[in-house]
Design an enzyme around this catalytic site. Sequence first.
Site, short mmCIF file in Angstrom:
data_model
loop_
_atom_site.label_atom_id
_atom_site.label_comp_id
_atom_site.label_asym_id
_atom_site.label_seq_id
_atom_site.Cartn_x
_atom_site.Cartn_y
_atom_site.Cartn_z
N HIS A 177 52.48 -48.42 48.11
CA HIS A 177 52.39 -48.08 49.66
C HIS A 177 51.22 -48.35 50.23
O HIS A 177 50.91 -48.55 51.46
CB HIS A 177 52.79 -46.67 49.58
N ASP A 202 55.86 -47.49 42.93
CA ASP A 202 54.90 -47.33 43.52
C ASP A 202 53.58 -48.14 42.97
O ASP A 202 52.42 -47.57 43.20
CB ASP A 202 54.45 -46.05 43.87
N SER A 238 44.59 -43.12 46.49
CA SER A 238 45.89 -43.72 46.05
C SER A 238 45.39 -44.91 45.47
O SER A 238 44.83 -45.80 45.94
CB SER A 238 46.82 -43.90 47.16
#
Length: 415
Positions: free
Chosen positions: A144, A178, A260
Amino acid sequence: MGYYDDHTSQPDDQKPTPKGKKRSGLYGFVGAVLGALIVVFSIPVLANNGVLPYEVTPKNVSSTDNDEAVSTGVDMEAVETLSLETTSEVIEAVDRVSDAVVGVVNMQQSSGLFGTEDSESEGTGSGVIYKVEGDYAFIVTNQHVINGASQGSSDIDVTLGDGSRVPAELVGEDLLTDLAVLTIDSEGIETVAEFGDSESLQSGEPAIAIGNPLTFEGTVTLGIISAVERSLPVDLTGNGQPDWNSEVLQTDAAINPGNSGGALLNIQGDVIGINSMKIAQSAVEGIGFAIPTAVAMPVIEDLEQYGEVQRPQMGIALRSLQEIPSFHWQDTLGLPEEVKGGVYVEAVEADTPAAEAGLEEGDVITALDDTDITDSHDLRSFLYKDVNIGDTITVTYYRDGEEQTVELTLDKQVF
């Protein structure tokens, strides 16, 4: 009439004499002294045999330390030593890896003049250098973070530990897990993170998160592994229904936007997870998630080799039966009342295993081999975990109210 209860006064001629009072007071004093001596001499015996919840402090400990240890039941010197040792271990672990944790900027998602970030966005995250091979250094991050970037383009920049910013190339990405892999020029790269064994983790172990939250580079947070086996539902299509369950580690080490793709470390400084998600609710604190290395490593290998994760496919567009109003189950699809779940086939792609097997739009799949299929998650889980490309499976489905079976040979998923 010589009996009087506690609520009645005795006449003066019946009251105890002063001599009786003295004798009674002497007995009480002697009893108190004996009781105190028994307590004093019994404490060491009881403590050393584990009856009492503390230990008697040795003579060489100062009176202040002794009082504190006895009153709290904690060896304060041992606690202080443990704290110093833990701090030292954390510092050493961070030193081993910090230069391998980089910033990742997706220019496709950035905003502002010349494509630079004016504020935090989903396209600004972290990454971990895990390998140097020839002229390239390989970086793992979250899908993402780089979503929308193209393979071979200059859509992504990487910020190194010394503050320099270099272009990166997208090698491959995987939506389900992801994860994504990037490469940069290996010149000047000296630190590479080592992957540890996430399957040997236990709840309560120390966990260290490193990343770039809110553009603060090289931020370190410390916590524990809160849970080693968490399954989070993921909605890939935006229809409010889970399409996949991500297997993640849960930690209370603070993970914020920008973390992230960063590293979750054990106390030895090995990467045990790739930070991926955080529950962003004001009422929730200390719940962060990371993709364990046991899940990440096979995906990374596929991304390096193929640019994608190779999974088997049937060749259908699908919806969970629960997404369809229940009155259609019998009236439109003709399903028996005992059918409580399944997957509705919305479309069949041409030249795919499903088309060759004769599956059609409107079919409801209820089993693959001997595994019951109640929703789209069950179907994907079976395909991606239990079988491989080239395997032949038996599909059980309903058409016009009749149960049928057909054999289908799985092909490679095409995006």
